[in-house]
Design an enzyme around this catalytic site. Structure first.
Site, short mmCIF file in Angstrom:
data_model
loop_
_atom_site.label_atom_id
_atom_site.label_comp_id
_atom_site.label_asym_id
_atom_site.label_seq_id
_atom_site.Cartn_x
_atom_site.Cartn_y
_atom_site.Cartn_z
N ARG A 73 -62.47 -43.80 -11.43
CA ARG A 73 -62.82 -43.17 -10.16
C ARG A 73 -63.02 -41.66 -10.33
NH1 ARG A 73 -58.30 -44.32 -6.26
NH2 ARG A 73 -57.14 -44.12 -8.17
N ASN A 84 -60.56 -47.99 -5.33
CA ASN A 84 -60.11 -49.25 -5.91
C ASN A 84 -60.09 -50.36 -4.87
OD1 ASN A 84 -59.64 -48.17 -8.45
ND2 ASN A 84 -57.48 -47.78 -8.07
#
Length: 93
Positions: A21, A40
């Site tokens: 990320r 996520n």
């Protein structure tokens, strides 16, 4: 083609707990003029939402598929849509 679009991509593989990320955010900021997030999902995938001009979103998608990402990307599924707004910058969720 500088049309403003919304890219939603689901990235599967070993993409959680490896800095994926953070890498996605850094890549979006490097490309520039993209707003959205990388977050996520409970099934182990990462969802990436990016809004900006088509060319920049397409560059991000190419990086997600073929860039030197952290972890391991097994596949990316994407959909394209119209912008919805509401994002300030590119965030990690």
């Amino acid at each position: 083609m500088n049309e403003e679009v919304r890219l939603t991509a689901w990235v599967r593989g070993r993409v959680q707990g490896v800095g994926f990320r953070w890498w996605t955010r850094a890549t979006a900021l490097e490309i520039g003029a993209l707003a959205g997030y990388a977050g996520n999902l409970s099934d182990g995938r990462v969802q990436v939402v990016a809004e900006g001009d088509f060319e920049r979103c397409e560059r991000l998608l190419a990086w997600l598929r073929h860039g030197d990402t952290p972890g391991r990307v097994d596949g990316v599924t994407e959909i394209w849509g119209v912008t919805r707004g509401g994002y300030e910058g590119f965030e990690i969720r």
